[in-house]
Scaffold this motif. Structure first.
Motif, PDB file in Angstrom:
ATOM      1  N   UNK A  17      -1.214  26.411  12.789  1.00 45.80           N
ATOM      2  CA  UNK A  17      -0.001  25.971  13.490  1.00 45.80           C
ATOM      3  C   UNK A  17       0.789  25.015  12.593  1.00 45.80           C
ATOM      4  N   UNK A  18       0.129  24.001  12.073  1.00 46.80           N
ATOM      5  CA  UNK A  18       0.798  23.022  11.218  1.00 46.80           C
ATOM      6  C   UNK A  18       1.179  23.652   9.879  1.00 46.80           C
ATOM      7  N   UNK A  19       0.260  24.415   9.288  1.00 49.32           N
ATOM      8  CA  UNK A  19       0.562  25.040   7.997  1.00 49.32           C
ATOM      9  C   UNK A  19       1.709  26.051   8.124  1.00 49.32           C
ATOM     10  N   UNK A  20       1.794  26.722   9.249  1.00 51.22           N
ATOM     11  CA  UNK A  20       2.894  27.655   9.476  1.00 51.22           C
ATOM     12  C   UNK A  20       4.228  26.931   9.569  1.00 51.22           C
ATOM     13  N   UNK A  21       4.245  25.794  10.251  1.00 49.21           N
ATOM     14  CA  UNK A  21       5.483  25.004  10.347  1.00 49.21           C
ATOM     15  C   UNK A  21       5.894  24.496   8.960  1.00 49.21           C
ATOM     16  N   UNK A  22       4.919  24.053   8.183  1.00 50.35           N
ATOM     17  CA  UNK A  22       5.215  23.590   6.824  1.00 50.35           C
ATOM     18  C   UNK A  22       5.771  24.724   5.964  1.00 50.35           C
ATOM     19  N   UNK A  23       5.181  25.908   6.092  1.00 53.13           N
ATOM     20  CA  UNK A  23       5.666  27.059   5.322  1.00 53.13           C
ATOM     21  C   UNK A  23       7.097  27.405   5.714  1.00 53.13           C
ATOM     22  N   UNK A  24       7.395  27.363   6.992  1.00 52.50           N
ATOM     23  CA  UNK A  24       8.747  27.662   7.473  1.00 52.50           C
ATOM     24  C   UNK A  24       9.756  26.645   6.932  1.00 52.50           C
ATOM     25  N   UNK A  25       9.291  25.427   6.710  1.00 50.96           N
ATOM     26  CA  UNK A  25      10.143  24.374   6.160  1.00 50.96           C
ATOM     27  C   UNK A  25      10.161  24.379   4.622  1.00 50.96           C
ATOM     28  N   UNK A  26       9.525  25.381   4.027  1.00 56.00           N
ATOM     29  CA  UNK A  26       9.437  25.539   2.567  1.00 56.00           C
ATOM     30  C   UNK A  26       8.697  24.390   1.890  1.00 56.00           C
ATOM     31  N   UNK A  27       7.708  23.860   2.566  1.00 52.52           N
ATOM     32  CA  UNK A  27       6.849  22.832   1.978  1.00 52.52           C
ATOM     33  C   UNK A  27       5.571  23.531   1.559  1.00 52.52           C
ATOM     34  N   UNK A  28       5.393  23.701   0.277  1.00 48.83           N
ATOM     35  CA  UNK A  28       4.273  24.457  -0.264  1.00 48.83           C
ATOM     36  C   UNK A  28       3.177  23.523  -0.778  1.00 48.83           C
ATOM     37  N   UNK A  29       1.921  24.011  -0.827  1.00 41.33           N
ATOM     38  CA  UNK A  29       0.802  23.169  -1.276  1.00 41.33           C
ATOM     39  C   UNK A  29       0.956  22.599  -2.686  1.00 41.33           C
ATOM     40  N   UNK A  30       1.720  23.239  -3.544  1.00 39.78           N
ATOM     41  CA  UNK A  30       1.874  22.726  -4.908  1.00 39.78           C
ATOM     42  C   UNK A  30       2.880  21.569  -5.001  1.00 39.78           C
ATOM     43  N   UNK A  31       3.633  21.324  -3.931  1.00 38.45           N
ATOM     44  CA  UNK A  31       4.575  20.205  -3.939  1.00 38.45           C
ATOM     45  C   UNK A  31       3.822  18.880  -3.879  1.00 38.45           C
ATOM     46  N   UNK A  32       4.343  17.877  -4.537  1.00 35.17           N
ATOM     47  CA  UNK A  32       3.678  16.569  -4.577  1.00 35.17           C
ATOM     48  C   UNK A  32       3.656  15.894  -3.209  1.00 35.17           C
ATOM     49  N   UNK A  33       4.599  16.216  -2.371  1.00 38.57           N
ATOM     50  CA  UNK A  33       4.695  15.584  -1.064  1.00 38.57           C
ATOM     51  C   UNK A  33       4.031  16.403   0.049  1.00 38.57           C
ATOM     52  N   UNK A  34       3.350  17.485  -0.315  1.00 36.19           N
ATOM     53  CA  UNK A  34       2.743  18.379   0.675  1.00 36.19           C
ATOM     54  C   UNK A  34       1.764  17.646   1.590  1.00 36.19           C
ATOM     55  N   UNK A  35       0.869  16.857   1.013  1.00 35.78           N
ATOM     56  CA  UNK A  35      -0.149  16.186   1.823  1.00 35.78           C
ATOM     57  C   UNK A  35       0.475  15.202   2.810  1.00 35.78           C
ATOM     58  N   UNK A  36       1.526  14.525   2.397  1.00 39.40           N
ATOM     59  CA  UNK A  36       2.192  13.589   3.302  1.00 39.40           C
ATOM     60  C   UNK A  36       2.772  14.318   4.510  1.00 39.40           C
ATOM     61  N   UNK A  37       3.448  15.436   4.251  1.00 37.34           N
ATOM     62  CA  UNK A  37       4.045  16.194   5.346  1.00 37.34           C
ATOM     63  C   UNK A  37       2.969  16.880   6.193  1.00 37.34           C
ATOM     64  N   UNK A  38       1.889  17.318   5.556  1.00 34.73           N
ATOM     65  CA  UNK A  38       0.788  17.903   6.324  1.00 34.73           C
ATOM     66  C   UNK A  38       0.206  16.868   7.277  1.00 34.73           C
ATOM     67  N   UNK A  39      -0.049  15.673   6.765  1.00 35.07           N
ATOM     68  CA  UNK A  39      -0.574  14.599   7.614  1.00 35.07           C
ATOM     69  C   UNK A  39       0.394  14.264   8.744  1.00 35.07           C
ATOM     70  N   UNK A  40       1.662  14.256   8.419  1.00 35.31           N
ATOM     71  CA  UNK A  40       2.684  14.006   9.442  1.00 35.31           C
ATOM     72  C   UNK A  40       2.651  15.105  10.503  1.00 35.31           C
ATOM     73  N   UNK A  41       2.517  16.346  10.050  1.00 35.38           N
ATOM     74  CA  UNK A  41       2.423  17.480  10.980  1.00 35.38           C
ATOM     75  C   UNK A  41       1.195  17.395  11.866  1.00 35.38           C
ATOM     76  N   UNK A  42       0.080  16.970  11.305  1.00 33.83           N
ATOM     77  CA  UNK A  42      -1.143  16.812  12.104  1.00 33.83           C
ATOM     78  C   UNK A  42      -0.930  15.767  13.185  1.00 33.83           C
ATOM     79  N   UNK A  43      -0.318  14.657  12.820  1.00 39.79           N
ATOM     80  CA  UNK A  43      -0.054  13.608  13.806  1.00 39.79           C
ATOM     81  C   UNK A  43       0.881  14.092  14.914  1.00 39.79           C
ATOM     82  N   UNK A  44       1.883  14.871  14.538  1.00 40.05           N
ATOM     83  CA  UNK A  44       2.807  15.421  15.532  1.00 40.05           C
ATOM     84  C   UNK A  44       2.051  16.376  16.460  1.00 40.05           C
TER      85      UNK A  44
END
Length: 182
Positions: A17-44
């Motif tokens: 669910x969270x990884x799908x939202x990140x993918x839709x937002x074009x936030x990919x695992x190779x981006x330096x900020x990926x973990x921050x947004x993933x953590x933010x998505x988990x909290x949401x």
């Protein structure tokens, strides 16, 4: 604590669910900020689980929850990303493009000649402004903050920012014409 633990266990089962939202937002695992947004998505996701009222007793209910949670995560992260982009754009703006502070000129006049020049510039500017723009400029020069001006004029902060930007463009246009004619 038990509710938070249930929410986290559900997340672990449905991380897509969270990884799908990140993918839709074009936030990919190779981006330096990926973990921050993933953590933010988990909290949401966990926040949404905490507020969700329907019981998650069967697979259909969990599927429904995850569809809604995906949308909530996606929209929340998109909104936060827009705020970050906007903040960065303001930080990266050149110094001469700064918003109107207390006056429309960069420095306060130090001599009578400069004071006359500033008054002339303000008169020229006011002559080409719309009534709303003129009122915003007057309130800004009186020292009111952005939110105070928006509140007094009973307009949204976004509308106020658009009006302020139009004033800046007109001021710069006058400034440029002054340099060309001078």
């Amino acid at each position: 604590m038990a509710v938070a633990q249930k929410g986290f266990l559900l997340f672990l089962e449905h991380q897509a669910v969270v990884y799908g939202a990140l993918a839709k937002l074009s936030i990919r695992p190779h981006h330096s900020y990926f973990q921050d947004w993933r953590d933010e998505g988990i909290l949401v996701y966990l926040n949404y689980f905490d507020r969700y009222r329907d019981p998650l007793t069967n697979a259909a209910a969990i599927t429904k929850f995850n569809k809604l949670a995906w949308r909530f995560v996606f929209l929340t992260l998109m909104q936060r990303m827009q705020k970050v982009r906007h903040r960065r754009a303001l930080e990266e703006a050149p110094a001469n493009a700064a918003v109107l502070q207390t006056t429309t000129v960069a420095t306060a006049p130090t001599s009578l000649e400069q004071s006359v020049e500033v008054k002339l510039q303000l008169r020229q500017l006011e002559a080409i402004l719309t009534p709303v723009e003129r009122r915003v400029l007057q309130l800004r020069l009186a020292g009111l903050a952005d939110t105070g001006i928006a509140r007094q004029l009973q307009i949204s902060r976004q509308r106020f920012l658009k009006v302020r930007k139009r004033i800046q463009v007109k001021y710069r246009q006058l400034e440029l014409e002054g340099f060309l004619n001078g």
